[in-house]
Design an enzyme around this catalytic site. Structure first.
Site: not given
Length: 463
Positions: A161, A287
């Site tokens: 989780h 980027s």
């Protein structure tokens, strides 16, 4: 021949994801339009060979047809289709144009279009699986096995989780994908081998071939034997669609396995985790505006490709539906199946290249584990207390974890301070106490299981 700048192509599979020459040529051999026509022509040749064996035509006809299909081009078939508005009639016309008057009647004799189309597709997908898909997947599997064994002792905090759980090793985490991919390799192999063909005529009842053969099913088997196929147990104008549906499902579920692996690796590259990394070339840019960025582009690309091609499985399920003996509602959709296979293979090859240079930051893995190492002992502590007869061990340890978070004390320190728990602590043997003080040893049989999984799949897949 039509020549076109690849950057004028419409599909990104052609101008972006198949730019590596070796990959494109491998894919094209089975999955191009030229390959499709080549395989269809081979079915026509197999038909004539079986006719000759049955004495319906001469073996000279076989030689003529064989020579004709060697000279056949996709361009001429497409040019002929402009007139016929029918692809298989165009193929037949082009073959007949290259053979003698005596040979012409036996081209496409007693068959219907989808005797040729479905059988040719089964042959090419079967051969593509055997000669390209499976070897490529085994290459990836071998790399994953090597990583699993190399990192079998590398401590890593387990996560469920998105939260820290009890520890595993990184090799154990990779072994999950060794097992899952291994099962998909078997599924692809088995479903590929089950692909079927047909020579049953317009509605599947052998109406035409029954005019010439007492047992047309035997003749069908002779044709398909030339191609390395068996007949569908029943067919209409088309082969039972479930054989192909199962094969593509095996590919798509295999795609899901590598997408899941890629997603895990992508998250492990998050700045705050930093446990693995992709190799960056010296001129590679992460980027357009942030020069420091090193994005997990390869793993992201694989997940993105899966998102594009996984939903196409729904089309295969829809193509199971064909009214009565056959309708044309799969005529366009089935043409896009090669794209799905190319998308899958492109992603597998990308993952091979990326995993060969996978960087594992063992120090960061240990550092992340250390963040929760003291809380990790909550599970063995609760189980050991329960084994010693504590009536509500889980609740007792849950309260200890809350107190530990508030006070900064460790669970093992707190248990010794609690009068009601001290007696249980004293009953623990030295090995159990050591486990509570060295959480990194609480990895079960992760190392042995990793070795066992790799050994099993090495044996099954012979790699």
């Amino acid at each position: 021949m039509i020549e076109r700048n690849i950057f004028k192509n419409i599909s990104p599979l052609d101008h972006r994801y198949s730019l590596r020459k070796e990959n494109f040529e491998d894919y094209s051999k089975y999955l191009s339009e030229e390959a499709k026509i080549k395989y269809q022509a081979q079915v026509e040749l197999a038909l004539v060979k079986a006719l000759a064996k049955e004495g319906i035509c001469s073996f000279e006809v076989v030689k003529e047809v064989e020579k004709a299909i060697e000279e056949l081009t996709a361009e001429e078939v497409y040019e002929e289709e402009k007139k016929t508005r029918h692809n298989i009639r165009a193929l037949v016309n082009c073959i007949q144009r290259k053979v003698s008057k005596e040979a012409k009647p036996y081209v496409h004799f007693t068959t219907t279009s989808f005797d040729i189309v479905d059988t040719a597709n089964s042959v090419r997908y079967k051969e593509c699986a055997e000669e390209l898909i499976l070897p490529t997947l085994k290459e990836l599997q071998k790399i994953l096995m090597e990583i699993a064994l190399r990192e079998k002792d590398t401590i890593q905090v387990g996560r469920t989780h998105g939260q820290h759980a009890v520890p595993v090793t990184f090799g154990f985490a990779v072994a999950e994908y060794v097992s899952r991919l291994g099962n998909r390799i078997l599924a692809i192999k088995e479903s590929g081998e089950r692909l079927k063909g047909k020579m049953t005529g317009a509605v599947g009842a052998y109406n035409a071939s029954h005019l010439f053969f007492n047992n047309p099913e035997t003749f069908e088997a002779e044709v398909l034997e030339e191609l390395g196929l068996e007949a569908s147990t029943h067919s209409t104008q088309i082969v039972e669609p479930e054989y192909l549906t199962d094969f593509i499902h095996a590919l798509v579920s295999g795609f899901g396995v590598i997408a899941n692996f890629s997603d895990d690796m992508r998250h492990l590259q998050r700045t705050e985790i930093g446990e693995v990394g992709e190799y960056f070339g010296k001129d590679q840019v992460g980027s357009s505006t942030m020069p420091h960025k090193r994005n997990p582009i390869n793993y992201e690309n694989i997940k993105s490709m899966w998102k594009e091609f996984m939903p196409r499985m729904m089309t295969l399920y829809q193509d199971q539906i064909s009214e009565h003996q056959r309708d044309l509602t799969n005529s366009a959709s089935s043409r896009f199946i090669p794209e799905l296979i190319v998308g899958f293979l492109s992603s597998v090859n990308r993952l091979i290249r990326t995993c060969r240079k996978l960087v594992v930051d063992q120090e960061n893995m240990e550092e992340n584990f250390n963040q929760s190492k003291e809380m990790i002992v909550a599970e063995p502590l609760y189980i050991l207390l329960a084994s010693l007869g504590h009536p509500d061990a889980h609740e007792a340890v849950r309260k200890l974890t809350l107190e530990a978070q508030e006070t900064g004390q460790t669970l093992r320190e707190l248990i010794q301070d609690k009068e009601e728990l001290e007696a249980y602590w004293q009953k623990l043997n030295q090995k159990q106490k050591e486990l509570l003080t060295k959480p990194e040893k609480y990895i079960g049989i992760a190392v042995q299981k990793t070795e066992k999984v790799v050994d099993y799949w090495q044996g099954i897949l012979n790699i």
